[in-house]
Scaffold this active site. Sequence first.
Site, short mmCIF file in Angstrom:
data_model
loop_
_atom_site.label_atom_id
_atom_site.label_comp_id
_atom_site.label_asym_id
_atom_site.label_seq_id
_atom_site.Cartn_x
_atom_site.Cartn_y
_atom_site.Cartn_z
N ASN A 190 -3.94 -9.80 7.42
CA ASN A 190 -3.54 -8.31 7.86
C ASN A 190 -4.79 -7.56 8.43
O ASN A 190 -4.68 -6.50 8.38
CB ASN A 190 -2.93 -7.53 6.87
CG ASN A 190 -1.51 -7.99 6.39
OD1 ASN A 190 -0.97 -8.96 7.30
ND2 ASN A 190 -0.77 -7.53 5.44
N TYR A 198 -8.04 -7.41 7.22
CA TYR A 198 -9.19 -6.80 6.49
C TYR A 198 -10.51 -8.02 6.39
O TYR A 198 -10.11 -9.03 7.06
CB TYR A 198 -8.50 -6.57 5.02
CG TYR A 198 -7.50 -5.69 5.40
CD1 TYR A 198 -7.82 -4.31 5.72
CD2 TYR A 198 -6.14 -5.63 5.21
CE1 TYR A 198 -6.94 -3.30 6.00
CE2 TYR A 198 -5.03 -4.84 5.44
CZ TYR A 198 -5.38 -3.65 5.97
OH TYR A 198 -4.56 -2.66 6.30
N ASN A 224 -4.22 -4.48 13.14
CA ASN A 224 -5.57 -4.15 13.01
C ASN A 224 -6.43 -4.78 14.00
O ASN A 224 -7.51 -5.12 13.87
CB ASN A 224 -6.16 -4.19 11.74
CG ASN A 224 -5.61 -3.43 10.57
OD1 ASN A 224 -5.54 -2.07 10.96
ND2 ASN A 224 -5.35 -3.65 9.18
N HIS A 260 -6.51 -11.07 -0.91
CA HIS A 260 -6.02 -10.55 0.20
C HIS A 260 -6.72 -11.13 1.50
O HIS A 260 -8.15 -10.65 1.77
CB HIS A 260 -6.03 -9.10 0.27
CG HIS A 260 -5.17 -8.51 1.47
ND1 HIS A 260 -4.68 -9.15 2.45
CD2 HIS A 260 -4.59 -7.18 1.48
CE1 HIS A 260 -3.94 -8.31 3.16
NE2 HIS A 260 -4.10 -7.20 2.74
N THR A 268 0.97 -1.20 -0.26
CA THR A 268 -0.10 -0.05 0.12
C THR A 268 0.93 1.08 -0.05
O THR A 268 1.52 1.45 0.93
CB THR A 268 -0.92 0.12 1.15
OG1 THR A 268 -1.95 -1.19 0.95
CG2 THR A 268 -1.70 1.42 1.40
#
Length: 357
Positions: free
Chosen positions: A178, A180, A235, A175, A26
Amino acid sequence: MPNNLFSPIELGTLRLANRIVMAPLTRNRAGAGNAPQAMNVEYYRQRASAGLIITEGAQISATAVGYLATPGIHSAEQIAGWKQVTDAVHSRGSRIFLQLWHCGRVSHPSLQPGGNLPVAPSAILPAGQTFTPNGWQTLVMPRALEISELPGIVADYRQAAQNCVTAGFDGVEIHAANGYLLDQFIRDGSNQRTDVYGGSLENRSRLLLEVTEAVTGVWGADRVGVRFSPINSFNDMLDSDPQKTFDYMASALNTFDLAYLHGMELSFGQGAKPDFDFARFRRCFKGRYMTNGGYDQARAEAAVTSGYADLIAFGALFIANPDLPERFARNAPLNAPDQSSFYGGDEKGYTDYPFLT
Ligand code: 8OZ
């Protein structure tokens, strides 16, 4: 002779020139409408000596967004922007997969259509922040998705995968790492659903497997990879038994015959780092394994020659060294990454890292 970083490798019908992969990164530099712009084309073009490039996460829908200035793959202008990227990478003979991204609860109303709440498996407030049009903002309590909404999310993944065909990609990475959306469904710290999408491992894998089914239906399994991060607490992620959970997830993917499984082996969150046997996790998956997480050249070579991994993804080193494979081949010194320009900004710290002369 054992394989090394420079041995070509076939992923289905796709031949990669080497095993050095540019990791998904990102960078928050998309243009208007979250479409890739000229400097993004140049950035990926510069790094096209990688055997494979995995793009930064790209939103599958307008509600999938989680940060400012990240690219999407759901509008016509985004698809057109990505086509410029894939053309540039192909003109240098490399290959490029797009990373399909839904941020779920890692978002903010200021980024969402209509100022709505971000969505999640369960209404659990994650500790953390995201970068918005108004700077860093604390994450908010998300809205739990209704079971009736999940087919729409799977359909968004399918459409985004189709858009990747239009944009000229060679494949896609799902994905599921992490913290999400898909990872939020997988780990029990973020999923407290009492329907068939929560509770047992079978239930927590359901959305991932439905998405994988939809995406492989578009691309064929050999053009699809999946990324997990079993120990990453980033996160505010937590699981009560990461080894059991991710051994199960890796095994569950065996039915597809995917291009690869991608393991992000570090934690960059604040939480405790659980014990985890990555070799055991890797053995649960019968296909190719891509590893990532702070590898230098020596560790990467050892991982390939030992047969532990088939591909190594490099993140920070590829940010700072557009010609990373050549530097490895010549044992040349590496440019140091400048952390302050990782997220957001312009060409500085993005397309101005020097090549070897
Ligand atoms: C760092 C900052 C923002 C997003 C991930 C997409 O961790 C990310 C990300 C990393 O996968």
